[in-house]
Every structure is written in C-alpha cells, then in structure tokens.
Design a protein around this motif. Structure first.
Motif, PDB file in Angstrom:
ATOM      1  N   ALA A 135      64.781  25.590  28.998  1.00 35.47           N
ATOM      2  CA  ALA A 135      65.001  26.878  29.658  1.00 35.47           C
ATOM      3  C   ALA A 135      64.425  26.871  31.075  1.00 35.47           C
ATOM      4  N   ARG A 136      63.231  26.297  31.244  1.00 34.49           N
ATOM      5  CA  ARG A 136      62.655  26.225  32.578  1.00 34.49           C
ATOM      6  C   ARG A 136      63.470  25.333  33.490  1.00 34.49           C
ATOM      7  N   ARG A 137      63.963  24.201  32.953  1.00 36.82           N
ATOM      8  CA  ARG A 137      64.788  23.299  33.755  1.00 36.82           C
ATOM      9  C   ARG A 137      66.083  23.985  34.181  1.00 36.82           C
ATOM     10  N   THR A 138      66.654  24.759  33.286  1.00 41.69           N
ATOM     11  CA  THR A 138      67.891  25.476  33.609  1.00 41.69           C
ATOM     12  C   THR A 138      67.668  26.495  34.718  1.00 41.69           C
ATOM     13  N   LYS A 139      66.529  27.205  34.688  1.00 41.79           N
ATOM     14  CA  LYS A 139      66.227  28.173  35.738  1.00 41.79           C
ATOM     15  C   LYS A 139      66.065  27.498  37.096  1.00 41.79           C
ATOM     16  N   ARG A 140      65.400  26.344  37.116  1.00 41.41           N
ATOM     17  CA  ARG A 140      65.225  25.638  38.382  1.00 41.41           C
ATOM     18  C   ARG A 140      66.562  25.178  38.951  1.00 41.41           C
ATOM     19  N   VAL A 141      67.421  24.695  38.078  1.00 42.58           N
ATOM     20  CA  VAL A 141      68.741  24.235  38.531  1.00 42.58           C
ATOM     21  C   VAL A 141      69.546  25.392  39.100  1.00 42.58           C
ATOM     22  N   ARG A 142      69.499  26.546  38.427  1.00 41.76           N
ATOM     23  CA  ARG A 142      70.245  27.705  38.910  1.00 41.76           C
ATOM     24  C   ARG A 142      69.709  28.188  40.262  1.00 41.76           C
ATOM     25  N   LEU A 143      68.367  28.188  40.426  1.00 41.13           N
ATOM     26  CA  LEU A 143      67.787  28.604  41.691  1.00 41.13           C
ATOM     27  C   LEU A 143      68.183  27.663  42.827  1.00 41.13           C
ATOM     28  N   ALA A 144      68.151  26.344  42.572  1.00 40.39           N
ATOM     29  CA  ALA A 144      68.554  25.394  43.602  1.00 40.39           C
ATOM     30  C   ALA A 144      70.032  25.555  43.954  1.00 40.39           C
ATOM     31  N   THR A 145      70.867  25.811  42.938  1.00 44.65           N
ATOM     32  CA  THR A 145      72.291  26.013  43.201  1.00 44.65           C
ATOM     33  C   THR A 145      72.529  27.257  44.045  1.00 44.65           C
ATOM     34  N   PHE A 146      71.767  28.321  43.773  1.00 43.90           N
ATOM     35  CA  PHE A 146      71.907  29.563  44.542  1.00 43.90           C
ATOM     36  C   PHE A 146      71.486  29.357  45.995  1.00 43.90           C
ATOM     37  N   ILE A 147      70.395  28.618  46.234  1.00 41.91           N
ATOM     38  CA  ILE A 147      69.938  28.363  47.600  1.00 41.91           C
ATOM     39  C   ILE A 147      70.955  27.529  48.368  1.00 41.91           C
ATOM     40  N   ASP A 148      71.514  26.496  47.724  1.00 41.77           N
ATOM     41  CA  ASP A 148      72.535  25.679  48.389  1.00 41.77           C
ATOM     42  C   ASP A 148      73.765  26.497  48.728  1.00 41.77           C
ATOM     43  N   ALA A 149      74.146  27.405  47.841  1.00 41.10           N
ATOM     44  CA  ALA A 149      75.316  28.241  48.097  1.00 41.10           C
ATOM     45  C   ALA A 149      75.092  29.170  49.290  1.00 41.10           C
TER      46      ALA A 149
ATOM     47  N   ALA B  71      73.037  28.596  51.815  1.00 41.74           N
ATOM     48  CA  ALA B  71      73.012  27.767  53.023  1.00 41.74           C
ATOM     49  C   ALA B  71      74.421  27.389  53.466  1.00 41.74           C
ATOM     50  N   LEU B  72      75.280  27.076  52.524  1.00 43.90           N
ATOM     51  CA  LEU B  72      76.661  26.741  52.861  1.00 43.90           C
ATOM     52  C   LEU B  72      77.397  27.951  53.419  1.00 43.90           C
ATOM     53  N   ARG B  73      77.081  29.124  52.913  1.00 38.72           N
ATOM     54  CA  ARG B  73      77.751  30.329  53.400  1.00 38.72           C
ATOM     55  C   ARG B  73      77.409  30.610  54.853  1.00 38.72           C
ATOM     56  N   ARG B  74      76.178  30.274  55.282  1.00 38.07           N
ATOM     57  CA  ARG B  74      75.778  30.520  56.655  1.00 38.07           C
ATOM     58  C   ARG B  74      76.305  29.491  57.639  1.00 38.07           C
TER      59      ARG B  74
END
Length: 285
Positions: A30-44, A46-49
């Motif tokens: 569960a903790r690993r999944t949260k970290r992956v989701r947070l990193a995916t959100f940050i990358d998204a 950054a790409l939007r900007r």
C-alpha cells in the motif's frame, strides 16, 4: 494437561505468524502504491506546464540578460542610476554616501535656524572707523590687529546696519532650506565672521565656535540631500539621464562630518578639563 497446553500454544503461534507476515506485506504494498501514484501525479503536472513541441522543433538558445556599458542589468541599478560595479570602484557601499548626506541634512536645518537667531543677537551698530570732525573714530582703538581691515567694511549708518542684518538672516534661511547651498552658506559664514571679528567689543567665545562650525558646514556639502538643490537636480537628471556617482564628494562629506564631531568633542573635552581646576572643585566658582 501440560502437554496439551503446549501443543495448543505452538499451534496458535504457527497459525498467527503467516497472518502477521501477510498483513505487513500488504502494508508495504500500500505504501509503495501511494509513492508511485504521487510520482505519477508530479510527472503529469510537470508535463502539463511544458510547452508542446513538434517532433522536429528545436529549443531556441537562451539569451543573456540585457546589460549596459558597465555590465550591470537595468534592474541592478540603484536610485541614483549607478550600477553596483560603479559603487564598488570607489570602495563605498550603496548606502554609505546617502547616510552621510542625510545626517548632514538633519544637522543643516536646526543649525542654521539657531545661527540666524544668534546673528540677530550679535552687536549690530554703525561703525566709527576713523576720526573726523564729527566723530572721534573710537572703533579704530578696538579693532583686531589681524582683522583691522574689516572695520572699514562695516556699515556706518542705521540703514546699512538694517540691511546687513537682513542680508545675514536671509543667507542663513536660504542655506537652511538648501537652496543654492554652497553660495548661501559661504555668504552667511563671511557675514558672521565679519560681524564677530570687526571689533574686540563684539567678540564672545561661543561666537568664535559658531564661526568654526559655519566654516565646516559650508564646506560639508550639507545641501546634497533633502534640500531644494537636490529636488532641482533630480528634476533635471530625469530629463538628461542618470548622473555618475561622485565618490569623491561622498568621501569629502564623511571627512567633514568627522571634523564637525571632533570640533564639538574639543569643546566638551576642554570644558571637562576645566572642572578639575582648584577653584572649581571646592565650589568657589
């Protein structure tokens, strides 16, 4: 009974161990999944900007910030229009000269107000320089040997005395507001000097101190800031462009400010030394 209880506890321990291991593994996932989701959100985000580029488009080279002839950007200049490099050449920080000019301006206004009052309180009367059939020429007997020529420049009529008094007060008032400061300050110094030293009958010690302070203040450039001269200078500077910083003038103001402080210190030092006199300590004076 004892053997049965031991068998039961060992059985429970063997049953509970796999369940605890499974729960810890689930928590790690569960903790690993949260970290992956947070990193995916940050990358998204950054790409939007980032600006969208075509496949064959290249990034333009970054242009250096615009600078003037001395290498300073327009935003790096201070209020006087001088760049930091120009400030460093004369060894002064951006605020040193301004602080000295502000201190001298704060000294200028009350000092000349007091000097105008002191000038009016001086002994103003028609001079009697040389004996004639109508006057004995008494002032010739009380002239300073070093300044005997001043007696011949003093007014000999009541109208001349009134004009002399008005001229001195006017020069002091103009110097106080900082209008044509060098001219007004030196003119007031000369008038005060003449009024004090034209006769021994009008000499007082504190007037001699005022003459010294007037000389130093006239040489200090106290009208550089917070004066009408400064307002006029800023008005014409805005039309013609910023003027170069004058490091020599700032250094001269600092030296004269130190001389003013030293002059005041001399007065208080010698006054304190007099308090050790034999007549002062017992209270006879």
């Amino acid at each position: 009974a004892t053997g049965k209880r031991g068998d039961t506890s060992s059985t429970l321990s063997r049953t509970a161990l796999p369940s605890l291991t499974l729960q810890s593994a689930r928590r790690r996932d569960a903790r690993r999944t949260k970290r992956v989701r947070l990193a995916t959100f940050i990358d998204a985000m950054a790409l939007r900007r980032r600006p969208v580029k075509s496949p064959g488009q290249e990034e333009p080279p970054e242009e250096p910030p615009a600078s003037d002839e001395d290498g300073a950007s327009p935003g790096a200049r201070d209020e006087d229009g001088a760049s930091p490099g120009a400030r460093k050449k004369d060894g002064a920080s951006p605020g040193d000269g301004d602080r000295t000019a502000a201190v001298l301006a704060a000294w200028r206004v009350p000092f000349y107000a007091v000097m105008c009052y002191a000038y009016v309180r001086l002994r103003h009367r028609p001079a009697d320089p040389a004996p004639t059939a109508m006057s004995p020429g008494a002032d010739a007997w009380f002239a300073f040997d070093q300044f005997e020529a001043l007696m011949w420049t003093m007014p000999t009529t009541a109208e001349g005395v009134a004009f002399n008094t008005f001229a001195g007060v006017a020069c002091g008032a103009v110097a106080a507001i900082g209008l044509a400061f060098p001219l007004a300050a030196w003119a007031f110094f000369l008038l005060y000097f003449r009024q004090v030293f034209w006769s021994t009958l009008s000499f007082v010690n504190h007037d001699y101190l005022f003459v010294l302070l007037l000389f130093l203040t006239a040489a200090s450039g106290a009208g550089a800031e917070y004066s009408l001269d400064a307002a006029v200078r800023r008005l014409f500077r805005g039309r013609r462009g910023p003027a170069a910083d004058d490091g020599a003038a700032a250094a001269s103001r600092r030296c004269v400010l130190l001389a003013l402080r030293a002059q005041m210190a001399v007065v208080y030092v010698f006054a304190s030394l007099w308090k050790w006199h034999d007549d002062w300590l017992p209270g006879r004076i």
